[in-house]
Design an enzyme around this catalytic site. Structure first.
Site, PDB file in Angstrom:
ATOM      1  N   HIS A 228     -36.449 -10.895  24.209  1.00 33.31           N
ATOM      2  CA  HIS A 228     -37.510 -10.104  23.575  1.00 33.31           C
ATOM      3  C   HIS A 228     -37.267  -8.596  23.666  1.00 33.31           C
ATOM      4  O   HIS A 228     -38.018  -7.828  23.068  1.00 33.31           O
ATOM      5  CB  HIS A 228     -38.868 -10.441  24.193  1.00 33.31           C
ATOM      6  N   GLY A 229     -36.269  -8.181  24.405  1.00 35.81           N
ATOM      7  CA  GLY A 229     -35.958  -6.756  24.468  1.00 35.81           C
ATOM      8  C   GLY A 229     -35.527  -6.256  25.824  1.00 35.81           C
ATOM      9  O   GLY A 229     -34.851  -5.250  25.934  1.00 35.81           O
TER      10      GLY A 229
END
Length: 361
Positions: free
Chosen positions: A325-326
């Site tokens: 997700h990052g």
């Protein structure tokens, strides 16, 4: 009445949907139904060519080349049939999305930030699909390798309904169902389409009402109203946010899910309403069953291993979700809290399963 502009994901995909993506999905539907009616045997290749053309149209030749390069590298590494090497390759490819120099180069390919983000989101999701194919390739016997050829990988990676934002479909499920030839009924498919469109339209209207009337995300973006709110009000805001998230993904996953059904495939289950969930573990097993459960949790031993093995399996699962997700610091905190919630629930279940405790109860 103006809408709450603070939910980036909803605004972003609705804007892209109205501009181009819905039209390209309609084109996919047309190609799919014609190929099912006339050339069922060649349906995977017709859809592959269409997906490549749609990718080229939206992301340009450079964006198309990036996704093709990722697929080629993943396929080449999969030839060694080593799961750990495949995972290492996948994580390296995923990490290239966060190298500042590479980010700046890709930004220069496009006129707007939204176009760059479309490439970023698409490549992130394609990394999961490449990983799924590569791991299935590693796990299958040599006699089954013919069903795991590079053309089949391209048909899987460039399958357009799941191209930009998912949902995740495992390669084995995709290839088995895509190879299956079944009777085609225009009347049946038309009824599926009409009912599906009505349901998705209802969900979309509900999401639009929530984002125009409730201003959940705008409230979260300002510290002042949160500091002055009571604990009951904060709990209500948290519940409202997760309910909007649920309705949002009924739309975002409902559209590709409908097209999967029209193609003769079984789509992944839509998200369950959080208001009906009582088990933390159950919620996560549904949300990421298609990827993390099959490719991380189970291979590491999962619930069948020792207590330490279960702790590690669950930790690696949430670590990957946070990284994908990052990898920002708040995502690691989020992953750690989710891991803790799952561990506490499973720990209590194990304690309650002891015969002495059951007798006391």
């Amino acid at each position: 009445m103006p809408q709450d502009p603070m939910d980036f994901e909803w605004s972003y995909w609705i804007e892209w949907g109205r501009e181009r993506i819905l039209w390209l999905l309609a084109g996919h539907l047309l190609v799919s139904q014609i190929s099912r009616l006339l050339v069922e045997k060649y349906k995977p290749w017709c859809l592959m060519v269409y997906g490549m053309a749609a990718c080229w149209l939206l992301l340009g030749i450079k964006g198309f080349a990036v996704i093709l390069l990722h697929a080629a590298i993943s396929f080449a590494v999969a030839q060694f049939q080593l799961s750990l090497l495949t995972w290492f390759c996948s994580l390296i490819l995923l990490s290239t999305l966060r190298i500042p120099a590479v980010e700046e180069t890709k930004r220069k390919w496009y006129d707007t930030e939204n176009e760059y983000y479309l490439l970023l989101f698409t490549v992130s999701v394609r990394c999961l699909f490449c990983t799924s194919f590569s791991l299935e390739y590693c796990w299958h016997a040599p006699a089954q390798k013919s069903s795991h050829s590079f053309p089949w990988m391209l048909a899987y990676v460039f399958y357009y309904p799941t191209f930009h934002n998912g949902p995740l479909v495992n390669f084995d499920e995709f290839s088995k169902q895509m190879r299956r030839q079944e009777a085609f009924s225009v009347k049946t498919n038309l009824s599926i389409l009409i009912v599906g469109i009505i349901r998705i339209f209802f969900w979309w209207c509900l999401a639009e009402l929530m984002i125009h009337l409730m201003y959940i995300h705008a409230l979260y973006s300002s510290a002042l109203p949160l500091e002055s709110a009571s604990y009951w009000a904060l709990g209500g805001l948290a519940l409202a946010q997760v309910l909007f998230f649920y309705v949002k993904y009924l739309v975002l996953y409902g559209v590709p899910g409908l097209l999967l059904r029209m193609d003769g495939l079984k789509p992944p289950a839509l998200p369950c309403c959080v208001s009906l969930m009582h088990s933390f573990t159950k919620m996560w097993s549904i949300a990421y069953l298609s990827f993390t459960y099959r490719y991380i949790y189970v291979p590491m031993g999962g619930s069948q291993s020792s207590l330490l093995g279960t702790l590690l399996s669950t930790a690696f699962t949430f670590a990957f979700v946070s990284y994908w997700h990052g990898g920002q610091s708040y995502l690691w905190y989020w992953g750690a809290l989710n891991w803790l919630g799952v561990i506490v629930e499973n720990g209590i279940k194990r304690i309650l399963s002891i015969s002495l405790i059951q007798d006391l109860i």
